[in-house]
Motif scaffolding. Sequence first.
Motif, PDB file in Angstrom:
ATOM      1  N   ASP A  90      81.890 -54.563 -60.196  1.00 22.48           N
ATOM      2  CA  ASP A  90      82.705 -53.417 -59.218  1.00 22.48           C
ATOM      3  C   ASP A  90      81.305 -52.241 -58.951  1.00 22.48           C
ATOM      4  O   ASP A  90      81.769 -52.154 -58.181  1.00 22.48           O
ATOM      5  CB  ASP A  90      83.509 -52.385 -60.096  1.00 22.48           C
ATOM      6  N   ILE A  91      80.394 -51.789 -60.113  1.00 24.93           N
ATOM      7  CA  ILE A  91      79.091 -50.725 -59.519  1.00 24.93           C
ATOM      8  C   ILE A  91      78.434 -51.917 -58.424  1.00 24.93           C
ATOM      9  O   ILE A  91      77.808 -51.609 -57.118  1.00 24.93           O
ATOM     10  CB  ILE A  91      78.376 -50.517 -60.562  1.00 24.93           C
ATOM     11  N   ILE A  92      78.374 -53.067 -58.300  1.00 20.65           N
ATOM     12  CA  ILE A  92      77.481 -54.015 -57.431  1.00 20.65           C
ATOM     13  C   ILE A  92      78.229 -54.206 -55.943  1.00 20.65           C
ATOM     14  O   ILE A  92      77.179 -53.449 -54.735  1.00 20.65           O
ATOM     15  CB  ILE A  92      77.206 -55.409 -58.410  1.00 20.65           C
ATOM     16  N   ASN A  93      79.395 -53.854 -56.495  1.00 26.96           N
ATOM     17  CA  ASN A  93      79.901 -53.612 -55.380  1.00 26.96           C
ATOM     18  C   ASN A  93      80.603 -52.405 -54.457  1.00 26.96           C
ATOM     19  O   ASN A  93      81.432 -52.502 -53.513  1.00 26.96           O
ATOM     20  CB  ASN A  93      81.589 -54.612 -54.988  1.00 26.96           C
ATOM     21  N   GLY A  94      79.681 -51.431 -54.988  1.00 26.27           N
ATOM     22  CA  GLY A  94      80.167 -50.151 -54.239  1.00 26.27           C
ATOM     23  C   GLY A  94      81.482 -49.237 -54.944  1.00 26.27           C
ATOM     24  O   GLY A  94      81.753 -48.239 -54.191  1.00 26.27           O
TER      25      GLY A  94
END
Length: 323
Positions: free
Chosen positions: A211-215
């Motif tokens: 999720d964090i990688i995907n913003g």
Amino acid sequence: MNGGGKVVCVTGASGYIASWIVKLLLLRGYSVRATVRNPTDTAKTEHLLALEGAKERLKLFKADLLEECSFEQAIEGCDAVFHTASPVKFIVTDPQTELIDPAVKGTINVLNTCKKTSSVKRVILTSSTAAVLIRQPPLGPNDVVDETFFSDPSYCMETKFWYPLSKTLAENAAWQFAKDNGMDMIVIVPGFIIGPLLQPTLNHSVELIVDIINGKNPFHSINYRFVDVRDVALAHVKALETPSANGRYIMDGPSMTIYDIKETMRKLFPDLCIADTKEEVDEMKEYIYKAYVDKVKSLGVELTPPESILRDTIISLKEKCLL
């Protein structure tokens, strides 16, 4: 071989932590009886059957948390039981059915079977810092959280923190049961767990990194703390192998902001495309505190630094094509 000849049971064995516990136990020479809801579901069992030593020393058993006697066959003749099975869900429509019943009744079902099985000498239970941190007044930067801290169930209910409520009620019920029945029980209390995956699918905690990688920032939090799944598995096994082990063991990493996490990931993987987080942050939910982790270190478990955990998590996600 520490476990030569010993037979142990791991409940919920296809899960993220449990899979690593099974792997470690097999490497240490134990015979493992692993319970899963559906032994014929290869997506849930293939990674276990592929582990080193599995052919010789791993047996799968069908068991369901809400079926009273369903663990008897798996636990019969075991020296120890690792109870890790408990649902992890953060969004629920019916908290009682989806989280609380399986967590509380499931734990008591397993402990009841352990009580009736004379060969079982020790039970190791997986809890969570969710059963520690949710309290009023909220924890502040000067609070040092240790094994004596418990979440407040009525505050969890008030704030609709259903997952922490399920973990708190299950752990409370387990301690009461252990006390009433003179049971040797140890509880491992880990924070937010990431690290390499053995199972083929994404689990709830590692999903955060994706999720964090995907913003995205699903918990609307600035601060996160990570603990490595391999350290958590090792703590479970050491809790069995250390005769003097007792009570609870908290495992938590240092606090990192979501910005530090992204910075670290960019540094480790310059080619990784990390989206900007546009989400709101909920200041109300920020838990800044100090965690006392000396007790778990006394078991001989050194906690992996967050940078290494993040690196190994992302390598694993890439290998499993989950990024």
